[in-house]
Design a protein around this motif. Sequence first.
Motif, PDB file in Angstrom:
ATOM      1  N   SER A  32       7.540 -14.396 -89.861  1.00  0.00           N
ATOM      2  CA  SER A  32       8.978 -14.391 -89.415  1.00  0.00           C
ATOM      3  C   SER A  32       9.551 -15.562 -89.317  1.00  0.00           C
ATOM      4  N   ASP A  33      10.837 -15.600 -89.191  1.00  0.00           N
ATOM      5  CA  ASP A  33      11.458 -16.920 -89.159  1.00  0.00           C
ATOM      6  C   ASP A  33      12.505 -16.812 -87.965  1.00  0.00           C
ATOM      7  N   ASP A  34      11.961 -16.001 -87.053  1.00  0.00           N
ATOM      8  CA  ASP A  34      13.038 -15.802 -85.768  1.00  0.00           C
ATOM      9  C   ASP A  34      12.411 -16.135 -84.520  1.00  0.00           C
ATOM     10  N   LEU A  35      11.721 -17.177 -84.296  1.00  0.00           N
ATOM     11  CA  LEU A  35      11.211 -17.259 -82.992  1.00  0.00           C
ATOM     12  C   LEU A  35      12.335 -18.148 -82.071  1.00  0.00           C
ATOM     13  N   HIS A  36      12.270 -17.422 -80.881  1.00  0.00           N
ATOM     14  CA  HIS A  36      13.177 -18.267 -79.911  1.00  0.00           C
ATOM     15  C   HIS A  36      12.538 -18.555 -78.816  1.00  0.00           C
ATOM     16  N   ILE A  37      12.702 -19.509 -78.240  1.00  0.00           N
ATOM     17  CA  ILE A  37      11.871 -20.101 -77.064  1.00  0.00           C
ATOM     18  C   ILE A  37      12.958 -20.262 -75.952  1.00  0.00           C
ATOM     19  N   ALA A  38      12.218 -19.796 -74.494  1.00  0.00           N
ATOM     20  CA  ALA A  38      12.991 -20.125 -73.451  1.00  0.00           C
ATOM     21  C   ALA A  38      11.900 -20.554 -72.130  1.00  0.00           C
ATOM     22  N   PRO A  39      11.543 -21.783 -72.118  1.00  0.00           N
ATOM     23  CA  PRO A  39      10.863 -22.213 -70.926  1.00  0.00           C
ATOM     24  C   PRO A  39      11.733 -22.184 -69.944  1.00  0.00           C
ATOM     25  N   PHE A  40      10.787 -21.917 -68.543  1.00  0.00           N
ATOM     26  CA  PHE A  40      11.419 -21.780 -67.374  1.00  0.00           C
ATOM     27  C   PHE A  40      12.179 -22.910 -67.052  1.00  0.00           C
ATOM     28  N   ARG A  41      13.385 -22.481 -66.069  1.00  0.00           N
ATOM     29  CA  ARG A  41      14.173 -23.471 -65.558  1.00  0.00           C
ATOM     30  C   ARG A  41      13.469 -24.454 -64.563  1.00  0.00           C
ATOM     31  N   GLU A  42      14.153 -25.349 -63.891  1.00  0.00           N
ATOM     32  CA  GLU A  42      13.422 -25.978 -62.745  1.00  0.00           C
ATOM     33  C   GLU A  42      13.061 -25.192 -61.747  1.00  0.00           C
ATOM     34  N   ASN A  43      13.463 -24.117 -61.228  1.00  0.00           N
ATOM     35  CA  ASN A  43      12.957 -23.251 -60.213  1.00  0.00           C
ATOM     36  C   ASN A  43      11.732 -22.453 -60.641  1.00  0.00           C
ATOM     37  N   GLY A  44      11.244 -22.492 -61.885  1.00  0.00           N
ATOM     38  CA  GLY A  44       9.972 -21.959 -62.243  1.00  0.00           C
ATOM     39  C   GLY A  44      10.110 -20.253 -62.343  1.00  0.00           C
ATOM     40  N   ARG A  45      11.264 -19.968 -62.215  1.00  0.00           N
ATOM     41  CA  ARG A  45      11.555 -18.291 -62.221  1.00  0.00           C
ATOM     42  C   ARG A  45      12.199 -17.685 -63.125  1.00  0.00           C
TER      43      ARG A  45
END
Length: 124
Positions: A15-28
């Motif tokens: 696929s060519d549709d990877l989306h990434i979302a690391p945690f924000r500073e609060n870790g949640r």
Amino acid sequence: MNTWPKDELRQIAESDDLHIAPFRENGRTYGTLTWIWSVVVDGELYVRGYNGQQSRWYQAAIRQKAGRITAAGMTKEVSFEPVEGAINDQIDEGYRRKYATSRYLAPMIGERARAATVKITPKD
């Protein structure tokens, strides 16, 4: 450390549709989903920051070491770890094969993006 099920990894690789979302500073709380290129090398999933280590998602991924991705119709909780060394040559080749016709290929295999290479591992 967990490994990707072969079928899931194949689907992500194709696929060519990877989306990434690391945690924000609060870790949640997850950050904003960001579309990025991904490649699979030797059964492992890798991504790079187009803007190098200045990429916001990269900075969050390295700090928080966790988040989620969506790709190939799946949403996965994942871990992130920075990558250095000779594996980057193989990752370059993966980018050349998958994105050969893109005008963005050269920057993605250049030093700036190589310095922001991340391995993504499933948490479950």
